[in-house]
Design a protein around this motif. Structure first.
Motif, short mmCIF file in Angstrom:
data_model
loop_
_atom_site.label_atom_id
_atom_site.label_comp_id
_atom_site.label_asym_id
_atom_site.label_seq_id
_atom_site.Cartn_x
_atom_site.Cartn_y
_atom_site.Cartn_z
N SER A 1 -14.98 -85.18 -46.31
CA SER A 1 -14.08 -85.15 -47.47
C SER A 1 -14.39 -86.33 -48.38
CB SER A 1 -12.64 -85.24 -46.99
OG SER A 1 -11.80 -85.47 -48.11
N ILE A 2 -14.34 -86.08 -49.69
CA ILE A 2 -14.50 -87.18 -50.65
C ILE A 2 -13.25 -87.31 -51.52
CG2 ILE A 2 -17.02 -87.08 -50.72
CD1 ILE A 2 -16.80 -85.43 -53.30
N VAL A 3 -12.20 -86.61 -51.11
CA VAL A 3 -10.95 -86.61 -51.87
C VAL A 3 -10.14 -87.85 -51.54
CG1 VAL A 3 -8.75 -85.42 -52.07
CG2 VAL A 3 -10.86 -84.12 -52.13
N GLY A 4 -9.78 -88.61 -52.56
CA GLY A 4 -8.92 -89.77 -52.36
C GLY A 4 -9.62 -90.98 -51.78
N VAL A 5 -10.94 -90.99 -51.73
CA VAL A 5 -11.62 -92.17 -51.18
C VAL A 5 -11.61 -93.28 -52.25
CG1 VAL A 5 -13.11 -90.80 -49.68
CG2 VAL A 5 -13.99 -91.58 -51.86
N PRO A 6 -11.50 -94.54 -51.80
CA PRO A 6 -11.43 -95.64 -52.76
C PRO A 6 -12.66 -95.69 -53.67
CG PRO A 6 -10.96 -96.39 -50.52
CD PRO A 6 -11.46 -94.99 -50.42
N ARG A 7 -12.45 -96.14 -54.90
CA ARG A 7 -13.54 -96.18 -55.89
C ARG A 7 -14.75 -96.96 -55.37
NH1 ARG A 7 -12.25 -99.14 -60.48
NH2 ARG A 7 -14.00 -98.36 -61.69
N ASP A 8 -14.47 -98.13 -54.82
CA ASP A 8 -15.57 -98.98 -54.38
C ASP A 8 -16.45 -98.25 -53.37
OD1 ASP A 8 -16.53 -102.07 -54.06
OD2 ASP A 8 -16.63 -101.01 -52.14
N TYR A 9 -15.79 -97.63 -52.40
CA TYR A 9 -16.54 -96.94 -51.36
C TYR A 9 -17.31 -95.75 -51.93
CZ TYR A 9 -17.63 -94.72 -46.94
OH TYR A 9 -18.31 -94.17 -45.89
N PHE A 10 -16.66 -95.03 -52.82
CA PHE A 10 -17.28 -93.86 -53.43
C PHE A 10 -18.54 -94.26 -54.21
CE2 PHE A 10 -18.00 -90.59 -56.56
CZ PHE A 10 -17.58 -89.42 -55.96
N ILE A 11 -18.39 -95.27 -55.04
CA ILE A 11 -19.52 -95.70 -55.89
C ILE A 11 -20.65 -96.24 -55.02
CG2 ILE A 11 -20.23 -97.38 -57.65
CD1 ILE A 11 -17.26 -97.19 -58.70
N ARG A 12 -20.27 -97.08 -54.04
CA ARG A 12 -21.31 -97.67 -53.19
C ARG A 12 -22.07 -96.59 -52.42
NH1 ARG A 12 -18.81 -101.90 -49.89
NH2 ARG A 12 -18.61 -100.33 -48.29
N SER A 13 -21.32 -95.58 -51.96
CA SER A 13 -21.98 -94.51 -51.21
C SER A 13 -23.03 -93.81 -52.06
CB SER A 13 -20.97 -93.48 -50.73
OG SER A 13 -20.03 -94.11 -49.90
N LEU A 14 -22.70 -93.52 -53.30
CA LEU A 14 -23.67 -92.83 -54.16
C LEU A 14 -24.91 -93.71 -54.38
CD1 LEU A 14 -21.64 -90.81 -56.82
CD2 LEU A 14 -22.34 -90.19 -54.53
N PHE A 15 -24.67 -95.01 -54.57
CA PHE A 15 -25.84 -95.89 -54.73
C PHE A 15 -26.63 -96.02 -53.44
CE2 PHE A 15 -23.75 -97.37 -58.67
CZ PHE A 15 -24.82 -97.16 -59.52
N GLU A 16 -25.95 -95.88 -52.31
CA GLU A 16 -26.68 -95.94 -51.04
C GLU A 16 -27.58 -94.71 -50.87
OE1 GLU A 16 -23.67 -98.90 -48.60
OE2 GLU A 16 -23.55 -96.75 -48.20
#
Lengths: 423, 253
Positions: free
Chosen positions: B202-217
């Protein structure tokens, strides 16, 4: 990035002016009306997104000939015994109850583009302001001499999921030692490029797991096919000696079939099968032809930035029926195109923001239990066509853990896309 | 009857709200005196199994909340009790009905998270083997005395790797939620908008920082998945900011 292009702006203004020019009594009683023909990956998604994102401001009608929809994607997994039929069949009930979409069950047989009216087989007419045409494919029966709609009751195509899929499974399950299956593969362009070869894999899986000693012959009009290296590696590994693929340079051309005799005649030889699976050439679903949206190819040209028909600015064509440049004809593609079309429909009718089009696709295939592979790409409009911007494909020789993860990902995708289509 | 069986038997009535509060209370009491179950697990094996959890949960000295809350002191902890963590509505509801993470409750939850608390957003399908669950719980218990970070809600800056630097740039940007919703229509073909998990996280409601970092990872090959790598290849900072704005604004249903 978020600005409208000049063309989109002109279209939006055009729609606005037309609304203002309508008689007051019409404006008062009518919301803009969108009709969607075809309730598959393209049509169901488009209907749902238009209804959901317009929050009731657009009246959405979805026309499909069936009460339930069986997905072509994962129908090979039903054939292989990994899924039951109910698990690939979906109802339109949530679209009606939760999204206020009106589902009309019946055949759309014509479109009066001047009057903006869809004619149904029962004689009724359904008016629209914007029409989304997503009828999938029609089979070109005579592309394989000797094949016909009647012949398909003996030699199933099973290229539209439903009773044909069940017929093919019954015939596959009845194959005995020493018998042979012959598949006639389709020429390009066709629905689901890796589909025929995943199907052969699933057939081989069924035979192998029952210990049935039988062969599968593929007579292909193409000299290469989707994920060829991956499938051939898998067949060699899991089904050694069971699958034989003949391209045109070997068989020399398909002269015809005789479904009663169970034979496929080619320049090279006549192949005999206890089961013939004939997948003929394809074109856009009939309503697209009736509406005058197709060109000589049998499919529908569209504007790459919006999925709008080049023949009629009030009509969008999505999914297998459209000529979508580099995108394959797949459920994933149709779902992706539906979102671009839905956004443009709302832009036309409600002046909502229209962002630049962006498309994507991934096709997963199962070769044997826990041995999944995938191919995918991102797409964007370029020089009037939908062109790939980035692509990838699974590699030969990948380890078992990665292949298993790929298969599990496909199961997750199936749950995701069907939720995205049917709510 | 072993307590595990009791637990199984009463799980059926967990959905009846009145019964639920009572059951939770009884289980909490039972667990306080229970050690037989916990004693059966092998913490060393459990540590390996924790590999399933560590993408989302930290435990041990200085643990922070990630996609999931930190797990320090999880055994005996009241559900949804870590301040500063955004729990799903379903988890909050279970907490108000008295759910406490006793060994038995945690065992039932880990077996089938979505059946134990329907609508919760933990991206985990469940652990079917009883021994695995016992091992994992034994290890979680062995970590009981670890102290979380002084401010577990604060996300510790990860100074390693290029993903962190890119993330900070995008974090400082304001994302266009409408644009994110349109771009996100591509994501929800696989990642369900309801937050349901059926093989894809799930990617619903995940914190911005984690979401952004994951995409860059994914962009920088820290995370490896060809589909995700492809999807993020053409996303610029504006697109990533928009997507993060949109998905972090959603609540799992």
């Amino acid at each position: 990035m978020t600005k409208l292009t000049r063309r989109q702006f002109a279209l939006v203004m055009g729609a606005g002016t037309a609304t203002l020019a309508m008689p007051t009594y019409l404006r008062a009683q009518d919301k803009p009306r969108v009709v969607v023909i075809g309730g598959g990956a393209g049509g169901a998604t488009a209907a749902r997104y238009i209804a959901k994102d317009s929050e009731g401001a657009i009246d959405v009608t979805l026309i499909d000939s069936a009460d339930n929809f069986t997905t072509c994607f994962f129908s090979n997994l039903y054939l292989g015994g990994y899924r039951d039929f109910a698990s690939i069949t979906h109802s339109y009930e949530t679209l009606e109850s939760n999204y206020g979409i009106k589902k009309v069950t019946g055949w759309a047989v014509g479109v009066d583009r001047d009057a903006r009216m869809v004619s149904m087989a029962d004689g009724s007419k359904i008016p629209y302001d914007r029409l989304v045409v997503s009828p999938g494919i029609d089979l070109v029966w005579d592309s394989v001499p000797g094949y016909s709609e009647e012949a398909a009751e003996i030699a199933p195509h099973a290229w539209k999921a439903g009773p044909q899929t069940q017929l093919l499974k019954a015939k596959l399950d009845a194959i005995e030692n020493g018998q042979q299956i012959v598949m006639v593969a389709p020429p390009n362009p066709y629905r689901c490029p890796p589909g025929p070869y995943e199907r052969v894999s699933m057939m081989a899986h069924v035979l192998k797991s029952k210990g049935v000693d039988a062969k599968i012959i593929i007579i292909d009009p193409k000299d290469k096919f989707s994920k060829q290296g991956l499938f051939q590696e898998g067949w060699q590994k899991h089904y050694t000696g069971m699958v034989e693929w003949y391209g045109p340079d070997v068989h020399g051309g398909i002269k015809g079939i005789d479904v009663n005799a169970g034979t496929v005649e080619t320049d090279l030889d006549t192949f005999k099968g206890a089961l013939l699976n004939v997948i003929p050439a394809q074109r856009a679903g009939r309503i697209a032809q009736e509406a005058g949206l197709t060109n000589d190819s049998g499919f529908c040209p569209i504007d790459a930035g919006s999925m709008r028909s080049t023949a009629d600015e009030n009509i969008f064509v999505i999914g297998d029926a459209s000529i979508a440049g580099a995108m394959p004809k797949s459920g994933f593609s149709a779902n992706s195109q539906a979102k671009v079309a839905a956004m443009n429909v709302r832009g036309d009718l409600l002046k909502s923001k229209v962002f630049p089009a962006k498309y994507s696709n991934t096709c997963w295939s199962l070769i044997e239990t826990d041995d999944g592979v995938k191919v995918g790409a991102q797409y964007a409009p370029a020089e009037g066509k939908i062109a790939a911007t980035t692509t990838f494909i699974s590699q030969t020789g990948e380890d078992a853990a990665l292949r298993k993860a790929t298969y599990e990902e496909s199961v997750g995708w199936y749950a995701g896309i069907t939720a995205d289509m049917f709510g | 009857m072993r307590e595990w069986d009791t637990c199984k038997a009463i799980r059926g009535i967990w959905h009846v709200p009145a019964a639920r509060a009572l059951v939770a209370a009884i289980l909490a009491v039972m667990s306080s005196g229970s050690s037989s179950f916990a004693g059966s697990g092998d913490p060393a094996a459990g540590e390996k199994l924790y590999g399933n959890c560590k993408t989302c949960h930290e435990i041990g000295e200085g643990a922070h909340n990630k996609v999931g809350p930190h797990l320090d002191g999880i055994i005996g902890r009241k559900a949804a009790s870590i301040e500063g963590f955004r729990y799903s509505g379903a988890m909050e509801k279970a907490a108000t009905e008295g759910l406490v993470w006793s060994v038995e409750n945690l065992d039932a939850y880990l077996q089938k998270p979505r059946e134990f608390i329907p609508g919760n957003r933990m991206s985990f399908r469940g652990m079917s083997k009883e021994k695995d669950r016992a091992d994992l719980i034994a290890w979680l218990q062995s970590m009981a005395r670890a102290a979380p970070a002084a401010d577990p809600a604060r996300i510790e800056p990860d100074t390693h790797g290029p993903a962190r630097e890119f993330t900070d740039i995008v974090l400082a940007m304001e994302g266009d939620r409408d644009y994110g919703e349109y771009l996100g229509s591509e994501c929800v073909t696989c990642h369900q908008i309801t937050g349901q998990v059926e093989g894809i996280p799930s990617i619903v409601g995940v914190p911005r920082d984690y979401f952004i970092r994951s995409l860059f990872e994914y962009k920088t090959n820290v995370r490896r998945n060809e589909v995700m790598k492809l999807r993020v290849a053409n996303l610029g900072n504006e697109e990533i900011a928009a997507l993060a704005e949109y998905f972090s604004s959603l609540e799992p249903q």
